[in-house]
Design an enzyme around this catalytic site. Structure first.
Site, PDB file in Angstrom:
ATOM      1  CG  HIS A  17      -0.387  -0.068   2.426  1.00 54.78           C
ATOM      2  ND1 HIS A  17       0.563   0.766   3.050  1.00 54.78           N
ATOM      3  CD2 HIS A  17      -0.558  -0.938   3.436  1.00 54.78           C
ATOM      4  CE1 HIS A  17       0.835   0.476   4.188  1.00 54.78           C
ATOM      5  NE2 HIS A  17       0.383  -0.453   4.646  1.00 54.78           N
ATOM      6  CG  HIS A  20       4.072  -1.467   2.352  1.00 61.58           C
ATOM      7  ND1 HIS A  20       2.788  -2.061   2.093  1.00 61.58           N
ATOM      8  CD2 HIS A  20       4.373  -1.839   3.817  1.00 61.58           C
ATOM      9  CE1 HIS A  20       2.415  -2.822   3.191  1.00 61.58           C
ATOM     10  NE2 HIS A  20       3.359  -2.569   4.217  1.00 61.58           N
ATOM     11  CB  CYS A 125       0.388  -8.909  19.191  1.00 56.04           C
ATOM     12  SG  CYS A 125      -0.545  -8.129  17.871  1.00 56.04           S
ATOM     13  CB  CYS A 128       2.899  -6.448  16.994  1.00 54.26           C
ATOM     14  SG  CYS A 128       1.710  -5.369  17.260  1.00 54.26           S
ATOM     15  CB  CYS A 142      -2.384  -5.469  20.410  1.00 49.94           C
ATOM     16  SG  CYS A 142      -1.380  -4.741  19.417  1.00 49.94           S
ATOM     17  CG  HIS A 145      -2.553  -5.746  14.997  1.00 50.62           C
ATOM     18  ND1 HIS A 145      -1.097  -5.464  15.599  1.00 50.62           N
ATOM     19  CD2 HIS A 145      -2.429  -5.598  13.750  1.00 50.62           C
ATOM     20  CE1 HIS A 145      -0.170  -5.380  14.498  1.00 50.62           C
ATOM     21  NE2 HIS A 145      -0.942  -5.444  13.425  1.00 50.62           N
ATOM     22  CE  LYS A 289      -2.758   0.514  12.080  1.00 48.75           C
ATOM     23  NZ  LYS A 289      -2.792  -0.287  12.977  1.00 48.75           N
ATOM     24  CE  LYS A 292      -6.312  -7.337   3.378  1.00 45.12           C
ATOM     25  NZ  LYS A 292      -6.164  -8.802   3.635  1.00 45.12           N
TER      26      LYS A 292
HETATM   27  N1  MSP Z   1       8.371  -6.882   8.219  1.00 45.95           N
HETATM   28  C1  MSP Z   1       8.782  -5.959   9.278  1.00 45.95           C
HETATM   29  C2  MSP Z   1      10.043  -4.934   9.008  1.00 45.95           C
HETATM   30  C3  MSP Z   1      11.142  -5.900   8.969  1.00 45.95           C
HETATM   31  S1  MSP Z   1      12.549  -5.116   8.502  1.00 45.95           S
HETATM   32  C4  MSP Z   1      13.796  -5.877   8.903  1.00 45.95           C
HETATM   33  C5  MSP Z   1       7.475  -4.862   8.908  1.00 45.95           C
HETATM   34  N2  MSP Z   1       6.751  -4.961   7.832  1.00 45.95           N
HETATM   35  S2  MSP Z   1       5.510  -4.022   7.340  1.00 45.95           S
HETATM   36  O1  MSP Z   1       5.005  -4.454   6.119  1.00 45.95           O
HETATM   37  O2  MSP Z   1       4.636  -3.921   8.408  1.00 45.95           O
HETATM   38  O3  MSP Z   1       6.130  -2.920   6.949  1.00 45.95           O
HETATM   39  C6  MSP Z   1       6.287  -1.665   7.956  1.00 45.95           C
HETATM   40  C7  MSP Z   1       6.861  -0.482   7.244  1.00 45.95           C
HETATM   41  O4  MSP Z   1       6.044  -0.154   6.177  1.00 45.95           O
HETATM   42  C8  MSP Z   1       7.079   0.726   8.205  1.00 45.95           C
HETATM   43  O5  MSP Z   1       8.178   0.634   9.191  1.00 45.95           O
HETATM   44  C9  MSP Z   1       6.991   1.630   7.203  1.00 45.95           C
HETATM   45  O6  MSP Z   1       8.200   2.097   6.716  1.00 45.95           O
HETATM   46  C10 MSP Z   1       5.964   1.358   6.257  1.00 45.95           C
HETATM   47  N3  MSP Z   1       4.634   1.594   6.572  1.00 45.95           N
HETATM   48  C11 MSP Z   1       3.800   0.867   6.600  1.00 45.95           C
HETATM   49  N4  MSP Z   1       2.534   1.465   6.941  1.00 45.95           N
HETATM   50  C12 MSP Z   1       2.689   2.837   6.855  1.00 45.95           C
HETATM   51  C13 MSP Z   1       2.155   3.812   7.024  1.00 45.95           C
HETATM   52  N5  MSP Z   1       0.651   4.010   7.260  1.00 45.95           N
HETATM   53  N6  MSP Z   1       2.750   5.015   6.953  1.00 45.95           N
HETATM   54  C14 MSP Z   1       4.010   5.278   6.425  1.00 45.95           C
HETATM   55  N7  MSP Z   1       4.747   4.276   6.460  1.00 45.95           N
HETATM   56  C15 MSP Z   1       4.182   3.002   6.693  1.00 45.95           C
HETATM   57  O7  MSP Z   1       7.210  -4.193   9.882  1.00 45.95           O
END
Ligand code: MSP
Length: 489
Positions: A17, A20, A125, A128, A142, A145, A289, A292
């Site tokens: 999304h 990322h 969790c 997380c 949590c 979540h 936030k 989905k």
């Molecule tokens: N898999 C772990 C990270 C492991 S790194 C060794 C993880 N993955 S995640 O898919 O949840 O991605 C988290 C990262 O995606 C966040 O740290 C951030 O960089 C980005 N973001 C996810 N949602 C976001 C927002 N709503 N806003 C900004 N960045 C976001 O955690």
């Protein structure tokens, strides 16, 4: 100078999304800027594919975890392709090179007496993928979540975090381990001061993971598995990333893992630490936030199909200052696109080139210098401070001042052969050429198109320090007709 930058590796429980995309794009822009400066850039991204969370998502989709991970990981690659992300390597935690590297690193930790076996009884969790304490719960759930965590009781291998936290604290305080922005640095020091418990590096009840080499009933805790990607993709593991990393870009949600656990693991295994970690803020969509169930998830691929690659890149990165939280209102995307891109940059290039082509098609050189040196110095500083949005502001100031010249000089009424005309056009095209370099990390395709209109190539220009040297359009450049850079929405 070598420059190794990474993004977090993303969970493959769902497709990518805009959150990322935000992190990945920021890393891409910084990488492209470094490339332009002549640095030897290595940009790593990838996907995090093990653990209970992914297994659960796979089951919900009626698939084997690996099959499911293959599909979703491809979705990430596709999104990054659509957005023009220039990564050097894409690591997947289910790849054999990663799995063997992780096993090898764990052996080092064990050999260095950083691990011990004990019972864990507590909360977990899965959303997380984190061990969680009673005091972190809100109303028994949590806070991220909104679900009650699982109660688990397992025999695990633990990491002796407390042996390393003092050293980490000192390294951060001396700024040898740079954590930015300041809120992230303060948060990390606060976590250490508060006292963190030793953490499990293995799980007994999770099968979808890398087995612990000396205790195959256990799999390696998914966060340990994931953090190690930065080094399993490196020379240490016969891959290409040049350790130590110069910059880990992360979201603020994963500060504890990156700024405490990760440095501690590296110290314990005798590795150099990353030079810098930057945590950016979080997006909400219309004040909420992204989720989905709320149906407010913005798909980067859809954004590209609505606004084009560069349009989508601009909209994703320009929403709010890098490092702070911000709210995104998708209903304003078209307005922002029209105002800044179509009516801003696009219109400037189109007006100047069509007015010029009415008078002439060959540009004659003029000796007046276009004064942009200070803009470049400002931009360099902003990149050093990760103030990506300030870079854009600088460029847009230059677009506005060029627009002013267009208006003041009424360029549409200038005539061929007028001495003033060639000078005015020359200066405007010089501004446009600089603008095109300045937006190159953000809008790579449009930048190419502008160079094409100007009839010049920007390839091989590792330019920054020699800005004054390369800062001139050659005599007799043939300007081409402007293609629409940003069709209005
Ligand atoms: N898999 C772990 C990270 C492991 S790194 C060794 C993880 N993955 S995640 O898919 O949840 O991605 C988290 C990262 O995606 C966040 O740290 C951030 O960089 C980005 N973001 C996810 N949602 C976001 C927002 N709503 N806003 C900004 N960045 C976001 O955690």
């Amino acid at each position: 100078m070598k420059f190794y930058v990474s993004t977090p590796i993303y969970y493959v429980n769902a497709k990518p999304h805009i959150g990322h995309a935000y992190t990945t794009l920021a890393a891409d822009i910084i990488s492209r800027w470094r490339l332009m400066r002549g640095d030897d850039v290595f940009f790593l991204t990838g996907t995090d594919e093990h653990g209970a969370k992914i297994e659960k998502a796979a089951v919900e989709n009626g698939k084997e975890p690996k099959v499911f991970a293959d599909e979703v990981s491809e979705e990430f690659k596709r999104a990054w392709g659509e957005l023009g992300i220039l990564y050097s390597d894409f690591i997947r935690t289910t790849e054999p090179r990663h799995e063997s590297g992780v096993a090898r690193f764990m052996e080092i930790l064990k050999k260095n007496s950083a691990l011990y076996e004990a019972d864990y009884k507590g909360l977990y969790c899965t959303g997380c993928e984190n061990f969680i304490t009673e005091k972190e719960l809100v109303g028994g759930k949590c806070p991220n979540h909104k679900k009650a965590p699982d109660k688990i009781s397992e025999r695990n291998w633990f990491f002796k975090l407390s042996d390393y936290t003092n050293e980490i604290k000192e390294l951060i305080e001396r700024d040898e381990l740079k954590i930015r922005p300041d809120f992230a640095r303060r948060e990390t020091l606060g976590l250490i001061e508060q006292g963190l418990e030793d953490f499990s590096v293995s799980r007994e009840s999770v099968w979808w993971g890398i087995p612990l080499p000396w205790d195959k009933k256990q799999t390696i805790y998914v966060w340990i598995d994931a953090l190690l990607n930065y080094i399993t993709a490196s020379e240490w593991n016969k891959c290409k990333a040049p350790w130590p990393a110069d910059l880990h870009i992360i979201g603020k949600d994963i500060i504890k893992f990156h700024c405490v656990y990760w440095p501690a693991m590296l110290l314990a295994a005798g590795f150099e630490l990353p030079r810098q970690i930057f945590a950016h803020g979080y997006f909400t969509i219309d004040g909420q936030k992204m989720s989905k169930s709320l149906g407010n998830v913005i798909d980067p691929i859809e954004l590209v199909s609505s606004f084009g690659k560069d349009g989508a890149r601009y909209l994703i990165i320009s929403q709010f200052p890098f490092g702070q939280d911000g709210d995104v209102k998708a209903e304003f995307f078209a307005e922002q696109y029209n105002a800044s891109l179509a009516n801003g940059l696009g219109n400037l290039v189109s007006r100047v080139s069509s007015a010029f082509l009415r008078t002439n098609s060959k540009l004659s050189k003029c000796n007046d210098k276009c004064e942009v040196g200070h803009v470049w110095s400002g931009i360099e500083k902003h990149y050093e401070n990760f103030a990506i949005e300030e870079v854009l502001k600088e460029v847009w100031k230059l677009i506005q001042s060029s627009d002013k010249i267009v208006e003041q000089e009424k360029i549409w009424s200038l005539k061929a052969g007028q001495k003033e005309a060639s000078k005015i056009f020359y200066l405007l095209f010089e501004n446009i050429r600089h603008i095109s370099f300045m937006v190159k990390p953000f809008l790579p395709d449009v930048s190419e198109k502008i160079f094409d209109i100007l009839g010049i190539s920007c390839e091989g220009k590792k330019f920054f320090k020699e800005a004054s040297v390369w800062g001139a359009l050659p005599e007799g450049v043939r300007v081409k007709k402007c293609v629409p850079l940003f069709p209005r929405k």
